[in-house]
Write a protein that holds these residues in place. Structure first.
Motif, short mmCIF file in Angstrom:
data_model
loop_
_atom_site.label_atom_id
_atom_site.label_comp_id
_atom_site.label_asym_id
_atom_site.label_seq_id
_atom_site.Cartn_x
_atom_site.Cartn_y
_atom_site.Cartn_z
N LEU A 77 42.41 -4.26 -107.95
CA LEU A 77 41.79 -5.04 -108.50
C LEU A 77 41.67 -6.20 -107.45
CD1 LEU A 77 42.73 -5.67 -112.80
CD2 LEU A 77 40.99 -4.32 -111.12
N GLU A 78 42.57 -6.67 -107.32
CA GLU A 78 42.38 -7.91 -105.95
C GLU A 78 41.89 -7.95 -104.64
OE1 GLU A 78 43.92 -11.28 -105.27
OE2 GLU A 78 44.15 -11.00 -106.98
N LEU A 79 41.37 -6.52 -104.38
CA LEU A 79 39.96 -6.56 -103.50
C LEU A 79 39.00 -6.50 -104.16
CD1 LEU A 79 41.72 -3.06 -101.76
CD2 LEU A 79 42.01 -5.93 -101.13
N LEU A 80 38.49 -6.11 -105.32
CA LEU A 80 37.25 -6.50 -106.16
C LEU A 80 36.87 -7.82 -106.24
CD1 LEU A 80 37.66 -4.88 -109.17
CD2 LEU A 80 36.84 -3.88 -108.08
N PRO A 81 35.23 -8.03 -105.30
CA PRO A 81 35.03 -9.79 -105.16
C PRO A 81 35.06 -10.53 -106.73
CG PRO A 81 33.20 -7.99 -104.74
CD PRO A 81 34.49 -7.30 -105.39
N ARG A 82 35.50 -11.34 -106.05
CA ARG A 82 35.89 -12.42 -107.75
C ARG A 82 34.72 -13.76 -107.59
NH1 ARG A 82 41.74 -14.67 -108.43
NH2 ARG A 82 42.44 -11.84 -107.88
N ALA A 83 34.76 -14.16 -109.09
CA ALA A 83 33.39 -15.01 -108.75
C ALA A 83 33.99 -16.87 -108.31
CB ALA A 83 32.64 -15.42 -110.09
N GLU A 84 33.61 -17.57 -107.11
CA GLU A 84 34.28 -18.87 -107.15
C GLU A 84 35.26 -18.57 -106.40
OE1 GLU A 84 35.71 -20.96 -110.30
OE2 GLU A 84 33.30 -20.77 -111.26
N ARG A 85 35.51 -16.84 -105.49
CA ARG A 85 36.66 -16.83 -105.19
C ARG A 85 36.12 -15.88 -103.24
NH1 ARG A 85 41.22 -12.56 -105.07
NH2 ARG A 85 39.05 -11.18 -103.96
N ASP A 86 35.68 -15.09 -103.73
CA ASP A 86 34.21 -14.22 -102.76
C ASP A 86 32.94 -14.67 -102.73
OD1 ASP A 86 36.74 -13.15 -101.67
OD2 ASP A 86 35.98 -11.66 -104.16
N TYR A 87 31.87 -15.11 -103.63
CA TYR A 87 30.66 -15.61 -103.59
C TYR A 87 30.93 -16.92 -104.72
CZ TYR A 87 30.68 -12.68 -108.43
OH TYR A 87 30.96 -12.13 -108.67
N GLU A 88 29.51 -17.37 -104.78
CA GLU A 88 29.50 -18.38 -106.41
C GLU A 88 27.97 -17.75 -106.54
OE1 GLU A 88 30.57 -21.23 -106.65
OE2 GLU A 88 32.05 -21.20 -105.20
N ARG A 89 27.86 -17.90 -107.77
CA ARG A 89 26.58 -17.60 -108.92
C ARG A 89 25.44 -18.30 -108.31
NH1 ARG A 89 30.81 -16.61 -112.99
NH2 ARG A 89 30.90 -14.33 -113.26
N VAL A 90 24.33 -18.14 -108.50
CA VAL A 90 23.61 -19.27 -108.23
C VAL A 90 22.48 -18.42 -109.38
CG1 VAL A 90 20.96 -19.62 -106.99
CG2 VAL A 90 23.89 -18.38 -105.64
N SER A 91 21.88 -20.09 -110.15
CA SER A 91 21.08 -19.64 -111.51
C SER A 91 19.75 -20.40 -111.27
CB SER A 91 21.60 -20.60 -112.83
OG SER A 91 22.34 -21.82 -112.85
N ILE A 92 18.21 -20.17 -111.14
CA ILE A 92 17.35 -21.18 -110.92
C ILE A 92 16.27 -21.11 -112.40
CG2 ILE A 92 15.52 -20.74 -108.98
CD1 ILE A 92 16.71 -19.36 -107.43
N PHE A 93 16.19 -21.71 -113.21
CA PHE A 93 15.12 -22.18 -114.05
C PHE A 93 13.90 -21.96 -113.69
CE2 PHE A 93 13.15 -24.19 -116.47
CZ PHE A 93 12.73 -23.77 -118.09
N VAL A 94 12.62 -21.30 -114.16
CA VAL A 94 11.65 -20.87 -113.53
C VAL A 94 10.73 -20.79 -114.81
CG1 VAL A 94 9.74 -19.18 -112.60
CG2 VAL A 94 12.13 -18.95 -111.64
N ALA A 95 10.45 -21.91 -115.28
CA ALA A 95 9.06 -22.32 -115.90
C ALA A 95 7.60 -22.04 -115.84
CB ALA A 95 9.33 -23.69 -116.55
N GLU A 96 7.43 -20.76 -116.58
CA GLU A 96 6.43 -20.31 -116.43
C GLU A 96 5.08 -20.96 -116.48
OE1 GLU A 96 6.49 -16.51 -117.99
OE2 GLU A 96 7.80 -15.62 -116.77
N LYS A 97 5.63 -21.71 -117.91
CA LYS A 97 4.45 -22.82 -118.43
C LYS A 97 5.05 -23.41 -119.23
CE LYS A 97 0.18 -22.12 -121.51
NZ LYS A 97 -0.71 -21.86 -122.80
N VAL A 98 4.57 -24.86 -118.89
CA VAL A 98 5.15 -25.77 -119.76
C VAL A 98 3.73 -26.14 -120.59
CG1 VAL A 98 5.67 -27.78 -119.26
CG2 VAL A 98 5.81 -26.55 -117.59
N VAL A 99 4.13 -26.80 -121.84
CA VAL A 99 3.61 -27.01 -123.04
C VAL A 99 3.88 -27.85 -124.12
CG1 VAL A 99 2.90 -26.18 -125.02
CG2 VAL A 99 3.34 -24.51 -123.28
N GLU A 100 2.78 -29.30 -123.33
CA GLU A 100 3.84 -30.87 -124.20
C GLU A 100 3.63 -30.63 -125.50
OE1 GLU A 100 2.43 -34.97 -124.17
OE2 GLU A 100 0.77 -33.52 -123.32
N ARG A 101 4.77 -30.62 -126.00
CA ARG A 101 5.27 -30.75 -127.49
C ARG A 101 4.93 -32.17 -127.85
NH1 ARG A 101 9.98 -27.26 -130.18
NH2 ARG A 101 8.60 -28.20 -131.59
#
Length: 276
Positions: free
Chosen positions: A147-171
């Motif tokens: 289990l220690e050899l398995l990749p671990r978040a924030e130790r071996d890699y970092e999570r990246v999140s991207i927000f893509v707004a396909e359509k912006v509607v003014e409310r």
């Protein structure tokens, strides 16, 4: 003799060269009379996870069969480690001393003769429980290492999140009854400042005011809410006009909108909004 030795890398030793240097001179093999002070090598039980970890280390180091442990030799090695630790940290060695007592008990039971009894199991081994614990611990230790050899978040890699707004509607904010009330109070306050007090009796019709408001909205564009009222007609006329607006909203003949909170309110014909 106590000599200032300088060790060389292991890859150099593998090539058959000097294993160390003494005062700069290469040594092809370690001196047989090399003196190592007793305090030069110390045992740190903190590096072991517990008594079972130390026992397993001694068994694997001596290449022993865990199913057929020579208790005398294992107990002697174990006591050497625990005695070295007991002199430095008795509190840490408490658990190890308990295991030492268990090993001594098993060793004594194996040395004592066991008379045969009818109905008793003659094949019972005092080491069986210890062997079972060692095998279970080794399996858990190997599983933990995998289990220690398995990749671990924030130790071996970092999570990246991207927000893509396909359509912006003014409310646009919804116009509530409270917003209409505030706008109405603002109009009434303005009317009281510009109109003289007159006592008269007027016959006012809500339907007539509804028709008048619809005529003002006939162009199909948004009209400011305040412009639908005529302060010169007095408070009574303003009240009837406000009732006419509420009736038109109730019957869904007009639409009210607002660009942002506390912004001016606009009114528009409902059918014109649908056509747009």
């Amino acid at each position: 003799m106590n000599l200032p030795l300088e060790l060389v890398p292991a890859e150099t030793v593998a090539q058959g060269e000097a294993v160390a240097r003494l005062y700069g001179e290469p040594l092809l093999e370690m001196p047989k009379d090399l003196y190592i002070p007793p305090d030069a090598l110390e045992v740190f039980l903190e590096t072991f996870e517990g008594p079972l970890d130390l026992l397993l280390y001694l068994i694997r180091k001596s290449n022993l069969n865990v199913l057929d442990i020579p208790m005398a030799a294992l107990t002697a090695q174990y006591l050497v480690y625990v005695e070295a630790m007991r002199r430095h940290n008795l509190e840490l060695a408490a658990d190890y001393l308990l295991m030492a007592a268990t090993l001594l008990e098993i060793k004594s039971r194996m040395l004592l003769p066991r008379p045969q009894r009818e109905g008793a199991d003659d094949d019972s081994d005092p080491r069986a429980e210890l062997v079972r614990r060692l095998l279970d611990y080794e399996q858990m230790k190997l599983a933990g290492a995998r289990l220690e050899l398995l990749p671990r978040a924030e130790r071996d890699y970092e999570r990246v999140s991207i927000f893509v707004a396909e359509k912006v509607v003014e409310r646009l904010p919804e116009v509530s009854l409270h917003d209409l009330q505030l706008a109405w109070l603002k109009i009434m306050k303005k009317a009281r400042l510009t109109q003289h007090h007159q006592v008269r009796r007027d016959e006012l019709s809500v339907r007539e005011h509804m028709s008048a408001i619809l005529r003002k909205l006939a162009d199909g564009v948004f009209v400011v809410f305040d412009t639908l009222f005529e302060p010169a007609r007095g408070p009574a006329g303003l009240v009837v006009s406000f009732l006419a607006v509420l009736e038109l909203v109730k019957e869904r003949l007009v639409e009210v909108a607002q660009n942002e909170p506390f912004a001016p309110i606009y009114v528009k014909l409902a059918d014109a909004a649908d056509d747009a």
